[in-house]
Write a protein that holds these residues in place. Structure first.
Motif, mmCIF file in Angstrom:
data_model
loop_
_atom_site.group_PDB
_atom_site.id
_atom_site.type_symbol
_atom_site.label_atom_id
_atom_site.label_comp_id
_atom_site.label_asym_id
_atom_site.label_seq_id
_atom_site.Cartn_x
_atom_site.Cartn_y
_atom_site.Cartn_z
ATOM 1 N N HIS A 22 0.823 -1.212 0.000
ATOM 2 C CA HIS A 22 0.000 0.000 0.000
ATOM 3 C C HIS A 22 0.858 1.263 0.000
ATOM 4 N N ALA A 23 2.149 1.126 -0.291
ATOM 5 C CA ALA A 23 3.036 2.291 -0.313
ATOM 6 C C ALA A 23 2.609 3.239 -1.427
ATOM 7 N N PRO A 24 2.670 4.554 -1.183
ATOM 8 C CA PRO A 24 2.248 5.521 -2.205
ATOM 9 C C PRO A 24 2.938 5.330 -3.549
ATOM 10 N N ARG A 25 4.232 5.004 -3.516
ATOM 11 C CA ARG A 25 4.973 4.820 -4.764
ATOM 12 C C ARG A 25 4.404 3.660 -5.581
ATOM 13 N N ILE A 26 3.989 2.599 -4.888
ATOM 14 C CA ILE A 26 3.441 1.432 -5.580
ATOM 15 C C ILE A 26 2.025 1.727 -6.078
ATOM 16 N N ARG A 27 1.239 2.365 -5.233
ATOM 17 C CA ARG A 27 -0.115 2.747 -5.670
ATOM 18 C C ARG A 27 -0.055 3.701 -6.847
ATOM 19 N N GLY A 28 0.968 4.543 -6.865
ATOM 20 C CA GLY A 28 1.092 5.546 -7.918
ATOM 21 C C GLY A 28 1.263 4.962 -9.308
ATOM 22 N N VAL A 29 1.799 3.752 -9.392
ATOM 23 C CA VAL A 29 1.936 3.105 -10.696
ATOM 24 C C VAL A 29 0.847 2.053 -10.904
ATOM 25 N N ARG A 30 -0.173 2.089 -10.056
ATOM 26 C CA ARG A 30 -1.356 1.234 -10.157
ATOM 27 C C ARG A 30 -0.995 -0.237 -9.969
ATOM 28 N N ALA A 31 -0.083 -0.473 -9.029
ATOM 29 C CA ALA A 31 0.289 -1.838 -8.665
ATOM 30 C C ALA A 31 -0.094 -2.088 -7.211
ATOM 31 N N GLY A 32 0.248 -3.256 -6.683
ATOM 32 C CA GLY A 32 -0.013 -3.548 -5.280
ATOM 33 C C GLY A 32 -1.479 -3.450 -4.924
ATOM 34 N N SER A 33 -1.779 -2.723 -3.859
ATOM 35 C CA SER A 33 -3.163 -2.603 -3.398
ATOM 36 C C SER A 33 -4.053 -1.913 -4.419
ATOM 37 N N SER A 34 -3.462 -1.008 -5.209
ATOM 38 C CA SER A 34 -4.246 -0.318 -6.232
ATOM 39 C C SER A 34 -4.766 -1.292 -7.278
ATOM 40 N N LEU A 35 -3.927 -2.232 -7.677
ATOM 41 C CA LEU A 35 -4.355 -3.232 -8.651
ATOM 42 C C LEU A 35 -5.410 -4.153 -8.034
ATOM 43 N N PHE A 36 -5.237 -4.517 -6.755
ATOM 44 C CA PHE A 36 -6.236 -5.355 -6.068
ATOM 45 C C PHE A 36 -7.607 -4.685 -6.085
ATOM 46 N N LEU A 37 -7.653 -3.391 -5.846
ATOM 47 C CA LEU A 37 -8.935 -2.692 -5.720
ATOM 48 C C LEU A 37 -9.590 -2.392 -7.065
ATOM 49 N N ASP A 38 -8.804 -2.365 -8.147
ATOM 50 C CA ASP A 38 -9.341 -2.103 -9.488
ATOM 51 C C ASP A 38 -9.659 -3.449 -10.137
ATOM 52 N N ARG A 39 -10.908 -3.878 -9.983
ATOM 53 C CA ARG A 39 -11.239 -5.233 -10.420
ATOM 54 C C ARG A 39 -11.037 -5.441 -11.907
ATOM 55 N N VAL A 40 -11.374 -4.453 -12.711
ATOM 56 C CA VAL A 40 -11.241 -4.593 -14.167
ATOM 57 C C VAL A 40 -9.774 -4.768 -14.547
ATOM 58 N N ALA A 41 -8.931 -3.908 -13.986
ATOM 59 C CA ALA A 41 -7.496 -4.007 -14.285
ATOM 60 C C ALA A 41 -6.916 -5.305 -13.736
ATOM 61 N N LEU A 42 -7.380 -5.716 -12.556
ATOM 62 C CA LEU A 42 -6.879 -6.943 -11.951
ATOM 63 C C LEU A 42 -7.233 -8.151 -12.811
ATOM 64 N N GLU A 43 -8.466 -8.232 -13.265
ATOM 65 C CA GLU A 43 -8.878 -9.362 -14.100
ATOM 66 C C GLU A 43 -8.086 -9.391 -15.401
ATOM 67 N N ARG A 44 -7.881 -8.217 -16.000
ATOM 68 C CA ARG A 44 -7.138 -8.163 -17.257
ATOM 69 C C ARG A 44 -5.672 -8.564 -17.055
ATOM 70 N N THR A 45 -5.054 -8.035 -16.002
ATOM 71 C CA THR A 45 -3.625 -8.274 -15.775
ATOM 72 C C THR A 45 -3.349 -9.720 -15.387
ATOM 73 N N LEU A 46 -4.100 -10.243 -14.418
ATOM 74 C CA LEU A 46 -3.902 -11.635 -14.016
ATOM 75 C C LEU A 46 -4.310 -12.601 -15.133
ATOM 76 N N GLY A 47 -5.333 -12.217 -15.891
ATOM 77 C CA GLY A 47 -5.755 -13.064 -17.004
ATOM 78 C C GLY A 47 -4.665 -13.185 -18.051
ATOM 79 N N GLN A 48 -4.011 -12.061 -18.369
ATOM 80 C CA GLN A 48 -2.902 -12.091 -19.316
ATOM 81 C C GLN A 48 -1.740 -12.922 -18.772
ATOM 82 N N LEU A 49 -1.476 -12.748 -17.496
ATOM 83 C CA LEU A 49 -0.384 -13.493 -16.877
ATOM 84 C C LEU A 49 -0.651 -14.991 -16.952
ATOM 85 N N ARG A 50 -1.856 -15.408 -16.587
ATOM 86 C CA ARG A 50 -2.181 -16.831 -16.609
ATOM 87 C C ARG A 50 -2.190 -17.381 -18.028
ATOM 88 N N ALA A 51 -2.590 -16.563 -18.988
ATOM 89 C CA ALA A 51 -2.646 -17.014 -20.382
ATOM 90 C C ALA A 51 -1.260 -17.332 -20.925
#
Length: 326
Positions: A101-130
């Motif tokens: 949850h560090a500001p620097r990590i949230r600032g690039v939309r990673a970490g907790s920010s990615l967890f909270l953004d469901r659309v981005a999370l589904e897209r990112t993890l989906g690409q990773l798993r693919a």
């Protein structure tokens, strides 16, 4: 010695920024190791230019039998290229940090920010798993404190199952808690029932006694992950549940030697100061030791401070505390 079933659970070294680099993991492995290691959080983009044979962030020793590479994966990162690099190195698995949850990590939309953004999370993890057919885990917290956190967490667990994640590590604090509030161990029996995926418990499960006190809350988990106390006492895993016969001074110098082997002097100085902040908790007057280390302007000065401290036969504490450590 007969162990309660929770003490027979696999034990893992948690990823910690600036601390669980190759040099530190190498020392832990030499002391007896654990059931699985994790790198410190790695920028997915930076990983593309890392040399897996020489980089102190990603290289591994033969004693690290299982090593996961934890990625700071941001929305719109070149996932396919990152996976291609990782796959070419035959790594054991990938872990995605969705907890920081560090500001620097949230600032690039990673970490907790990615967890909270469901659309981005589904897209990112989906690409990773693919693109990644190997072992895939995620590290999460409970989410943001407030009404509805349960629904959000259950939804993310469902998403992880749909995408094909293999394991969840849950640090049972909210993002906003950082390390200041207590870990809600009593929630593990509940949240483990929300998913079919195996769950690793993380957060202040720092010794045999604490795990024993929490045994009723840990019966549903599949393992225990230890972070800060494993930095304070790198021998913790090898001496779990019994008195340590390790001389801490020798461990200090082993870490110092390993860090100097991997890092240039300026970077090594910073890494050893950070390690010293944790390691000093083994001693009654360790705070003064940490303050002196922090003021060192060179490796030579830092070594002189350490030599002077150990020459005074400092008194150890029975149980180090983690209060105030980030």
């Amino acid at each position: 010695m007969s162990l309660h079933p929770v003490h027979a659970l696999p034990r893992y070294l948690a990823p910690m920024a600036g601390l669980t680099h190759s040099a530190f993991r190498r020392v832990v492995a030499t002391l007896g190791g654990c059931d699985g290691f994790t790198t410190e959080m790695l920028s997915a983009k930076a990983l593309l230019s890392d040399d897996f044979a020489t980089s102190p962030y990603v290289k591994r020793s033969a004693l690290e039998r299982v090593l996961l590479y934890q990625l700071m994966l941001a929305n719109l990162d070149p996932v396919q290229k990152v996976v291609g690099k990782v796959a070419s190195m035959a790594v054991d698995g990938i872990d995605v940090n969705l907890a920081c949850h560090a500001p620097r990590i949230r600032g690039v939309r990673a970490g907790s920010s990615l967890f909270l953004d469901r659309v981005a999370l589904e897209r990112t993890l989906g690409q990773l798993r693919a693109h990644w057919g190997g072992f895939l885990s995620v590290k999460v917290r409970l989410g943001s404190e407030g009404d509805g956190w349960e629904e959000v967490l259950r939804d993310r667990f469902d998403l992880f199952e749909q995408i094909g994640v293999d394991r969840i590590t849950l640090h049972a604090r909210f993002f906003e808690d950082k390390y200041k509030r207590r870990v809600r161990h009593e929630l593990y029996p509940v949240v483990c029932g929300w998913t079919r995926l195996p769950m690793i418990a993380n957060g202040d499960l720092s010794d045999y006694g604490e795990v024993d006190r929490q045994r009723g809350n840990l019966e549903s988990v599949g393992g225990i992950m230890v972070g800060r106390m494993a930095v304070v006492q790198p021998w913790l895993f090898a001496h779990w549940g019994r008195g340590s016969t390790v001389e801490p001074e020798s461990v200090w110098w082993a870490v110092a030697d390993a860090v100097l082997e991997d890092f240039p002097e300026k970077a090594a100085l910073g890494r050893l100061k950070l390690f010293g902040l944790y390691f000093s908790r083994n001693y009654l007057f360790g705070h003064a030791f940490a303050v002196r280390l922090k003021a060192a302007t060179s490796i030579a000065a830092l070594f002189a401070i350490a030599s002077d401290f150990f020459a005074r036969a400092p008194q150890r504490v029975d149980q180090p505390h983690l209060g105030g450590l980030a």
